[in-house]
Design an enzyme around this catalytic site. Structure first.
Site, PDB file in Angstrom:
ATOM      1  N   ASP A  67     -38.250  16.138   9.085  1.00 21.43           N
ATOM      2  CA  ASP A  67     -38.518  15.988  10.604  1.00 21.43           C
ATOM      3  C   ASP A  67     -39.038  16.031  11.519  1.00 21.43           C
ATOM      4  OD1 ASP A  67     -38.073  18.457  10.167  1.00 21.43           O
ATOM      5  OD2 ASP A  67     -35.858  18.650   9.930  1.00 21.43           O
ATOM      6  N   ASN A 136     -26.889  27.885  10.449  1.00 16.49           N
ATOM      7  CA  ASN A 136     -25.843  26.847  10.215  1.00 16.49           C
ATOM      8  C   ASN A 136     -25.331  25.979   9.132  1.00 16.49           C
ATOM      9  OD1 ASN A 136     -27.165  24.932  10.940  1.00 16.49           O
ATOM     10  ND2 ASN A 136     -26.479  24.148  12.697  1.00 16.49           N
ATOM     11  N   HIS A 138     -27.527  23.854   8.765  1.00 15.47           N
ATOM     12  CA  HIS A 138     -28.118  22.612   7.816  1.00 15.47           C
ATOM     13  C   HIS A 138     -29.734  22.367   6.870  1.00 15.47           C
ATOM     14  CE1 HIS A 138     -31.383  23.189  12.213  1.00 15.47           C
ATOM     15  NE2 HIS A 138     -31.842  23.318  11.231  1.00 15.47           N
ATOM     16  N   GLU A 143     -27.387  17.726  10.432  1.00 18.27           N
ATOM     17  CA  GLU A 143     -26.688  18.891  11.465  1.00 18.27           C
ATOM     18  C   GLU A 143     -25.346  18.780  10.761  1.00 18.27           C
ATOM     19  OE1 GLU A 143     -27.649  21.260  12.141  1.00 18.27           O
ATOM     20  OE2 GLU A 143     -28.539  20.965  14.439  1.00 18.27           O
TER      21      GLU A 143
END
Ligand code: F6R
Length: 250
Positions: A67, A136, A138, A143
């Site tokens: 990313d 979280n 990811h 996400e």
């Protein structure tokens, strides 16, 4: 998946580097999927160390990073391209042409995502994918959301990710709100996935990834469906892993 708990961050990093080294030694033209963030810094240091000792050769390796932030170029110290140069690529003999990172400065992000999909396909997929995990759940910047995004796409970062990543910026306002991320499909097509996690803030995400339902609310939970996943945690991140589950296929 097979899960291992390392005594501490340096032992976690050495183990992860061992797996990457084995991959490169047994297949010198490996395609490595690479991650940024705090988690892999120790792994990259170890790889550099072994490279300097003459034990590793990256001349034929191709890398495909997960990313990049939208709006940041490779000269920007906060960009993932800059991170990779400083923490790995500038110190090993990987060829510049064999390094792939999404271009955060592309005029047309949609077209850049398409280009990146071609890069992944053109290299016939990823041999070994290194992953960190967000608090979280990811992976990459996939996400938590309604559906598993399949291919490279533009992502709006969640508040939790912006908050977590703000530690690396002067202020939270400077954290880009968007990123380009490889999708779950490319990650899931990697032949081997190596996920590393350290510190207490990752414990819940690791528990949900390993024991929770497979759900887009915890993107990493999809790894339960892959047949070659290795997870290495330190004691804090792995505190919910049952002792009987360690080191065996679960
Ligand atoms: C980075 C990436 C992210 C990180 C994750 C954990 O390329 O894809 O998914 O792996 O946010 O980040 P750290 O390691 O900084 O806790």
């Amino acid at each position: 998946m097979k899960i291992y708990i390392a005594d501490d961050y340096s032992s976690l990093s050495r183990r992860a580097a061992n797996i990457i080294s084995a991959q490169v030694i047994t297949k010198p033209d490996s395609v490595l999927g690479l991650a940024t963030g705090s988690s892999p810094i120790g792994t990259y240091k170890q790889l550099i160390d072994w490279y300097n000792k003459g034990d590793l050769d990256f001349a034929e390796v191709t890398s495909i990073n997960l990313d990049e932030y939208v709006g940041l170029g490779k000269e920007d110290e906060q960009s993932y391209a800059y991170f990779m140069a400083k923490n790995l690529f500038d110190h090993i003999n990987i060829k510049k042409d064999n390094i792939n990172i999404p271009n955060g400065l592309a005029d047309n992000i949609e077209r850049e995502c398409e280009r990146y999909n071609y890069v992944i396909r053109g290299n016939h997929g990823i041999d070994l994918q290194l992953l960190g995990i967000g608090e979280n759940g990811h992976v990459g910047f996939n996400e938590p959301g309604e559906a598993f995004e399949k291919e490279t796409h533009e992502v709006m970062l969640t508040e939790s990710t912006i908050q977590a990543n703000s530690r690396l910026f002067k202020s939270i306002d400077e954290v880009p709100r968007k990123a380009i991320s490889m999708g779950i499909k490319a990650i899931m097509q990697a032949k081997h996935i190596l996920l590393i996690a350290n510190g207490p803030k990752k414990a819940d995400a690791i528990r949900e990834t390993v024991y929770g339902p497979v759900t887009p609310q915890v993107p990493a939970s999809i790894l339960q469906l892959h047949n070659h996943v290795t997870i290495i945690c330190d004691k804090e991140a792995g505190k919910y892993i049952k002792e009987t589950d360690l080191g065996r296929e679960i």
